[in-house]
Design a protein around this motif. Structure first.
Motif, PDB file in Angstrom:
ATOM      1  N   GLU A   1       0.832  -1.216   0.000  1.00  0.00           N
ATOM      2  CA  GLU A   1       0.000   0.000   0.000  1.00  0.00           C
ATOM      3  C   GLU A   1       0.863   1.261   0.000  1.00  0.00           C
ATOM      4  OE1 GLU A   1      -2.808   0.245   3.158  1.00  0.00           O
ATOM      5  OE2 GLU A   1      -4.033  -1.385   2.354  1.00  0.00           O
ATOM      6  N   SER A   2       2.073   1.143   0.497  1.00  0.00           N
ATOM      7  CA  SER A   2       2.958   2.315   0.567  1.00  0.00           C
ATOM      8  C   SER A   2       3.661   2.523  -0.774  1.00  0.00           C
ATOM      9  CB  SER A   2       4.018   2.110   1.657  1.00  0.00           C
ATOM     10  OG  SER A   2       3.389   1.852   2.863  1.00  0.00           O
ATOM     11  N   GLY A   3       3.489   3.731  -1.319  1.00  0.00           N
ATOM     12  CA  GLY A   3       4.097   4.047  -2.617  1.00  0.00           C
ATOM     13  C   GLY A   3       5.440   4.724  -2.452  1.00  0.00           C
ATOM     14  N   LEU A   4       5.928   5.327  -3.546  1.00  0.00           N
ATOM     15  CA  LEU A   4       7.259   5.963  -3.547  1.00  0.00           C
ATOM     16  C   LEU A   4       7.334   7.102  -2.513  1.00  0.00           C
ATOM     17  CD1 LEU A   4      10.072   6.058  -4.938  1.00  0.00           C
ATOM     18  CD2 LEU A   4       9.108   7.761  -6.485  1.00  0.00           C
ATOM     19  N   LYS A   5       6.253   7.904  -2.496  1.00  0.00           N
ATOM     20  CA  LYS A   5       6.236   9.047  -1.573  1.00  0.00           C
ATOM     21  C   LYS A   5       6.366   8.561  -0.118  1.00  0.00           C
ATOM     22  CE  LYS A   5       3.238  12.710  -0.023  1.00  0.00           C
ATOM     23  NZ  LYS A   5       1.820  12.960   0.177  1.00  0.00           N
ATOM     24  N   GLU A   6       5.629   7.516   0.202  1.00  0.00           N
ATOM     25  CA  GLU A   6       5.671   6.972   1.562  1.00  0.00           C
ATOM     26  C   GLU A   6       7.066   6.435   1.886  1.00  0.00           C
ATOM     27  OE1 GLU A   6       3.007   6.324  -0.415  1.00  0.00           O
ATOM     28  OE2 GLU A   6       1.580   7.517   0.729  1.00  0.00           O
ATOM     29  N   TRP A   7       7.655   5.786   0.893  1.00  0.00           N
ATOM     30  CA  TRP A   7       9.002   5.224   1.105  1.00  0.00           C
ATOM     31  C   TRP A   7      10.025   6.337   1.333  1.00  0.00           C
ATOM     32  CZ3 TRP A   7      11.621   0.630   1.674  1.00  0.00           C
ATOM     33  CH2 TRP A   7      10.821  -0.528   1.716  1.00  0.00           C
ATOM     34  N   ILE A   8       9.930   7.396   0.507  1.00  0.00           N
ATOM     35  CA  ILE A   8      10.923   8.493   0.651  1.00  0.00           C
ATOM     36  C   ILE A   8      10.779   9.147   2.025  1.00  0.00           C
ATOM     37  CG2 ILE A   8      11.563  10.805  -0.180  1.00  0.00           C
ATOM     38  CD1 ILE A   8      10.882   9.741  -3.022  1.00  0.00           C
ATOM     39  N   TRP A   9       9.545   9.552   2.382  1.00  0.00           N
ATOM     40  CA  TRP A   9       9.362  10.241   3.667  1.00  0.00           C
ATOM     41  C   TRP A   9       9.564   9.286   4.848  1.00  0.00           C
ATOM     42  CZ3 TRP A   9       9.968  15.089   4.441  1.00  0.00           C
ATOM     43  CH2 TRP A   9       9.772  15.971   3.385  1.00  0.00           C
ATOM     44  N   GLY A  10       9.172   8.046   4.632  1.00  0.00           N
ATOM     45  CA  GLY A  10       9.386   7.038   5.671  1.00  0.00           C
ATOM     46  C   GLY A  10      10.874   6.871   5.952  1.00  0.00           C
ATOM     47  N   LEU A  11      11.646   6.823   4.881  1.00  0.00           N
ATOM     48  CA  LEU A  11      13.115   6.702   5.045  1.00  0.00           C
ATOM     49  C   LEU A  11      13.694   7.928   5.753  1.00  0.00           C
ATOM     50  CD1 LEU A  11      14.448   5.123   1.716  1.00  0.00           C
ATOM     51  CD2 LEU A  11      14.753   4.228   4.006  1.00  0.00           C
ATOM     52  N   ILE A  12      13.238   9.094   5.275  1.00  0.00           N
ATOM     53  CA  ILE A  12      13.774  10.345   5.861  1.00  0.00           C
ATOM     54  C   ILE A  12      13.517  10.379   7.371  1.00  0.00           C
ATOM     55  CG2 ILE A  12      13.311  12.842   5.979  1.00  0.00           C
ATOM     56  CD1 ILE A  12      13.061  12.774   2.907  1.00  0.00           C
ATOM     57  N   TYR A  13      12.288  10.049   7.785  1.00  0.00           N
ATOM     58  CA  TYR A  13      11.983  10.103   9.222  1.00  0.00           C
ATOM     59  C   TYR A  13      12.621   8.939   9.986  1.00  0.00           C
ATOM     60  CZ  TYR A  13       8.920  14.068   8.614  1.00  0.00           C
ATOM     61  OH  TYR A  13       8.452  15.331   8.357  1.00  0.00           O
ATOM     62  N   SER A  14      12.799   7.805   9.270  1.00  0.00           N
ATOM     63  CA  SER A  14      13.482   6.686   9.941  1.00  0.00           C
ATOM     64  C   SER A  14      14.935   7.054  10.252  1.00  0.00           C
ATOM     65  CB  SER A  14      13.465   5.437   9.057  1.00  0.00           C
ATOM     66  OG  SER A  14      12.151   5.007   8.870  1.00  0.00           O
ATOM     67  N   PHE A  15      15.547   7.769   9.330  1.00  0.00           N
ATOM     68  CA  PHE A  15      16.941   8.202   9.582  1.00  0.00           C
ATOM     69  C   PHE A  15      17.009   9.088  10.825  1.00  0.00           C
ATOM     70  CE2 PHE A  15      17.757   7.588   4.841  1.00  0.00           C
ATOM     71  CZ  PHE A  15      18.471   6.425   5.038  1.00  0.00           C
ATOM     72  N   SER A  16      15.927   9.843  11.026  1.00  0.00           N
ATOM     73  CA  SER A  16      15.910  10.766  12.185  1.00  0.00           C
ATOM     74  C   SER A  16      16.114  10.029  13.504  1.00  0.00           C
ATOM     75  CB  SER A  16      14.575  11.487  12.260  1.00  0.00           C
ATOM     76  OG  SER A  16      14.558  12.500  11.338  1.00  0.00           O
ATOM     77  N   ALA A  17      15.693   8.744  13.514  1.00  0.00           N
ATOM     78  CA  ALA A  17      15.881   7.969  14.746  1.00  0.00           C
ATOM     79  C   ALA A  17      17.361   7.844  15.075  1.00  0.00           C
ATOM     80  CB  ALA A  17      15.263   6.590  14.591  1.00  0.00           C
ATOM     81  N   TYR A  18      18.186   7.931  14.034  1.00  0.00           N
ATOM     82  CA  TYR A  18      19.637   7.770  14.251  1.00  0.00           C
ATOM     83  C   TYR A  18      20.378   9.111  14.198  1.00  0.00           C
ATOM     84  CZ  TYR A  18      18.626   2.827  13.442  1.00  0.00           C
ATOM     85  OH  TYR A  18      18.124   1.557  13.521  1.00  0.00           O
ATOM     86  N   ARG A  19      19.680  10.174  14.488  1.00  0.00           N
ATOM     87  CA  ARG A  19      20.389  11.464  14.504  1.00  0.00           C
ATOM     88  C   ARG A  19      21.463  11.404  15.602  1.00  0.00           C
ATOM     89  NH1 ARG A  19      15.262  14.419  17.095  1.00  0.00           N
ATOM     90  NH2 ARG A  19      14.365  13.645  15.199  1.00  0.00           N
TER      91      ARG A  19
END
Lengths: 475, 349
Positions: free
Chosen positions: B159-177
């Motif tokens: 159900e998750s498209g490209l937009k979800e993957w891009i923003w999902g990745l961006i916010y997931s990286f935030s966990a490792y700031r």
């Protein structure tokens, strides 16, 4: 009067004057060998006179036989005359014979100072194990230790402290196991003590500890000889004076105060259980009243409904805020405790019963405090009394007051604030420059379980060491 | 200021820095942007972050902060710490102490930090060890909700498209700031301690496990639409749990979390001190006090819902800039010049 008699009279007068003509000071001329007159001096209150008399007889025998080492024996030695040292020897309970002709002193070391018999320490009861506690006599104390450590590596050193009291302080350690840095520190700190009067072990503690203003003890005080032996065998250093039956052991960690000889004398699993219980009791004793105050003052919703209703009904009739309630009970408890210590044992127990049952019940009936608060404070008191060290026990009892105040102002947040400060303080503490909160912090995973678990003796297979061991070796 | 760290101390310092205060809030934003595939996206992000860790491990010796980069990082950390503190007091006033004045809450957080920062460095180095206890409690508490988990919430991931993957990745990286903290602290690890290989893997895996556990559990508990309205889903899960003796587990967890946050602040300020006091400076204690006063002032003004929400949505930017771009630029620049931290420490001494 002959010249010898004149000289003897002058010295006698001088001696008596320099000892301020004390009632128990004895200085008198005696006939020595070959018409020689010597002066015998001692304090009659601290000398075993019968034994001295016997020794004197043997001296004369030996000198007549022209023995080379006639003055040397287990109790005696011959040294050149030194007036300054003479006073010290006499104050230590020695008998001195001054030979005017040869300018020599014959020291007879047979003091007879008052001390009590070895007994079980009243402040450190155990269910199993040795009952031999220290007394106010160094020779007896050391014999108790040497009985447990029959090794030439057990080193004993002494130092005289206090210009007026000349108190002898002894420290001992195992030559091959001792933490060298801690030993240097102890020696350095003992050397640096420049006082006139040393009469208590508390004074010594203040000079030896790293952080005097901390509420937490950094040296373990014990009267148990088995505990001292165990500590010394773990590379620690024990310090005792000839005035007190309490020894100081260091370096120690916070968790040392939560161990008792019972852990090791009983079964491994039982020892481990009670060890964990004692650690839990620390948390209980410090945090329980604060937690209760925070809950009923700020976070009532944390309680299940049934309990919440019960407590609400209970505290609705109390005119005071929870903090005041807690203070009334805690202070009452402290008063009862203090009174029962100061009074004779039999009366002390009565006070405990009267205080605990009668006053406790009356306070609740009078509506000054709630039943729930009585339960909380009682649990807290039991939690604090579980701690084997009386000093740590006192610390924990004091520590709960700031937590109660913080909880009454800020609820859980106040407790979190207090806990953070407490944690940082414990991290800052050191015992003879060794981390106090080890093995939790600095984190030593391989040592951590020992806080909670009493290992079976066959299991470790290695020499137990406290800090910075040189090398572990098989027992 | 010089310290030397064992491997365990190094990882214990880093662990609160990575998980500390973000841990209770990051899940919502990751799941809301990544939708059903959020957990899968987080796995991919974690693999990429692990590769970045390996890269940093190989090149940390080139990470030398100059005057400009030190100032940039110190300004960023001041902002970051102020945000951390303001978010904490926001959560505390929402969940635990609604009537306590803001300044009192700030003092509650900053006084322990000040005390630890003015103490010897070992205190800050070792304080993270207490963290482990909380993790065990937390996992036990959360697993209480297992009966209410809906396992179908995790699928279908398509159900998750490209937009979800891009923003999902961006916010997931935030966990490792705070990746830069790894580079800064790495040089203080004793030379005979091995970090590369298994130890680093275990550390990253533990971080991953902690986050993954939280993402999976909140995904299982809440439906997707609910995440738009829930900022701290873990606290909500705990809020709904009731055990025999305690009705509100969330309060207990907030209590622990406040302690964790204090530890995080203490560790962060240690990093700041290591950079700021690299060169000997006068008035050390005064500077530390001043730094805390600055955090107090900034945090006081940040600590309102509107500002925090505005910053939170845009805060992903800090990872690519301060955690990746700037470190890689510094590393590349020094590698080209052939300068390493060992030369730098020799020349400074």
């Amino acid at each position: 009067m002959t010249e010898q008699q004149d000289q003897q009279q002058i010295i006698l007068t001088k001696l008596k004057n320099s000892f301020y003509n004390s009632a128990d000071f004895v200085a008198k001329p005696i006939s020595w060998w070959d018409n020689e007159i010597a002066i015998l001096c001692f304090y009659s209150s601290i000398v075993n006179k019968a034994d001295v008399e016997r020794i004197m007889y043997f001296f004369k025998e030996h000198i007549r036989d022209d023995n080379l080492y006639w003055g040397e024996s287990v109790y005696t030695t011959v040294i050149p005359l030194d007036e300054k040292q003479l006073a010290k020897f006499l104050c230590d309970g020695e008998t001195v014979v001054v030979r005017l002709k040869t300018k020599e002193m014959i020291r007879i070391s047979l003091p007879e100072m008052a001390y009590r018999q070895t007994d079980e320490p009243t402040s450190e009861h155990v269910l199993q194990g040795s009952r031999e506690g220290l007394v106010e006599n160094f020779d007896v104390n050391l014999s108790l230790i040497r009985k447990r450590i029959k090794s030439h590596k057990l080193v004993v050193k002494q130092k005289s402290i206090g210009d007026e009291t000349n108190t002898t302080v002894y420290y001992f350690y195992m030559a091959d196991l001792v933490d060298e840095e801690a030993l240097q520190l102890i020696e350095q700190r003992l050397d640096n003590i420049k006082i006139d009067i040393l009469y208590s072990v508390g004074q010594l503690t203040d000079y030896l500890e790293d952080h005097v203003w901390s509420p937490f003890p950094q040296l373990l005080k014990t009267e148990r000889s088995d505990r001292i032996a165990a500590g010394v065998l773990e590379g620690r250093i024990a310090v005792i004076s000839d005035l007190s039956s309490t020894a100081l052991i260091g370096p120690v960690s916070f968790f040392t105060f939560y161990q008792t000889p019972d852990d090791f004398n009983g079964r491994a699993i039982t020892g481990s259980f009670y060890r964990m219980l004692r650690i839990f009791s620390f948390i209980l004793a410090i945090f329980l009243p604060a937690f209760y105050i925070a809950v009923i003052s700020f976070h009532f919703e944390i309680l299940p409904l049934e309990l919440s209703n019960q407590i609400k009904t209970d505290i609705n009739n109390i005119p005071y805020r929870p903090i005041l309630e807690a203070f009334i009970l805690e202070l009452t408890l402290e008063l009862i405790r203090e009174a029962s210590i100061r009074l004779p044992t039999a009366v002390g127990q009565t006070i405990g019963i009267v205080g605990g049952l009668v006053i406790g019940d009356a306070i609740v009936n009078a509506g000054l405090v709630s039943n729930m608060m009585v339960i909380v404070v009682a649990f807290t008191a039991i939690g604090s009394f579980v701690i084997p060290s009386t000093e740590m026990n006192g610390t924990v009892r004091i520590m709960r007051f700031p937590f109660m105040i913080l909880a009454s102002f800020f609820g859980f947040l106040g407790i979190a604030f207090g806990a953070a400060i407490l944690l940082i303080h414990l991290l800052n503490l050191t015992s003879l420059k060794r981390p106090y909160f080890t093995p939790l912090i600095p984190f030593l995973p391989k040592e951590l379980y020992k806080i909670f678990i009493r290992e079976p003796f066959f299991k470790p297979g290695k020499q137990v060491k406290s800090f910075s061991p040189k090398e572990d070796r098989k027992l | 200021m010089k310290i030397s760290l064992s491997r365990i101390q190094f990882f214990m310092l880093l662990f609160p820095l990575f998980t500390g205060f973000v841990y209770i809030s990051i899940q919502s934003i990751i799941i809301d942007s990544g939708k059903r595939a959020a957990w899968l996206i987080f796995i991919v992000a974690s693999i990429l972050v692990y590769l970045l860790f390996i890269l940093y491990e190989k090149t940390y010796k080139y990470f030398i902060l100059g005057k400009v980069s030190s100032v940039i990082y110190q300004i960023y950390w001041l902002f970051h710490l102020s945000l951390l503190v303001s978010y904490t007091i926001f959560v505390v006033s929402t969940w635990m102490s609604p009537n306590t004045p803001k300044y009192a809450l700030l003092l509650m957080l900053l006084i322990p930090s000040l005390y630890a920062s003015l103490s010897r460095a070992e205190t800050a180095v070792n304080i993270g060890a207490i963290f482990g206890t909380f993790i065990i409690f937390f996992i036990i508490f959360i697993l209480n909700a297992a009966d209410d988990f809906e396992y179908r919430n995790l699928v279908p991931t398509s159900e998750s498209g490209l937009k979800e993957w891009i923003w999902g990745l961006i916010y997931s990286f935030s966990a490792y700031r705070n990746m830069e903290c790894y580079l800064i602290l790495r040089k203080y690890v004793m030379k005979n301690e091995k970090i590369a290989g298994k130890p680093l893997f275990y550390f990253v895996f533990l971080l991953f496990f902690m986050y993954m556990f939280s993402i999976i559990t909140v995904s299982l508990y809440f439906s997707l639409d609910e995440f738009r309205f829930i900022s701290e889903p873990l606290l909500y899960i705990l809020h709904t749990q009731e055990v025999t003796f305690i009705k509100r587990l969330d309060l207990i967890f907030v209590f622990f979390w406040v302690l964790i946050t204090i530890i995080t602040i203490i560790n962060f300020i240690l990093v700041v001190k290591l950079v700021h006091f690299k060169k000997k400076r006068k008035y050390t204690k005064m500077r530390i006090v001043l730094y805390h006063i600055l955090i107090f002032i900034f945090a006081y003004y940040f600590a309102n819902f509107a500002d925090l929400q505005w910053i939170r949505v845009r805060y992903w930017i800090t990872f690519p800039i301060f955690g990746v771009l700037l470190p890689i630029m510094i590393i590349t620049w020094n590698k080209v010049r052939g300068r390493t931290i060992f030369d730098s420490s020799n020349s400074s001494s």
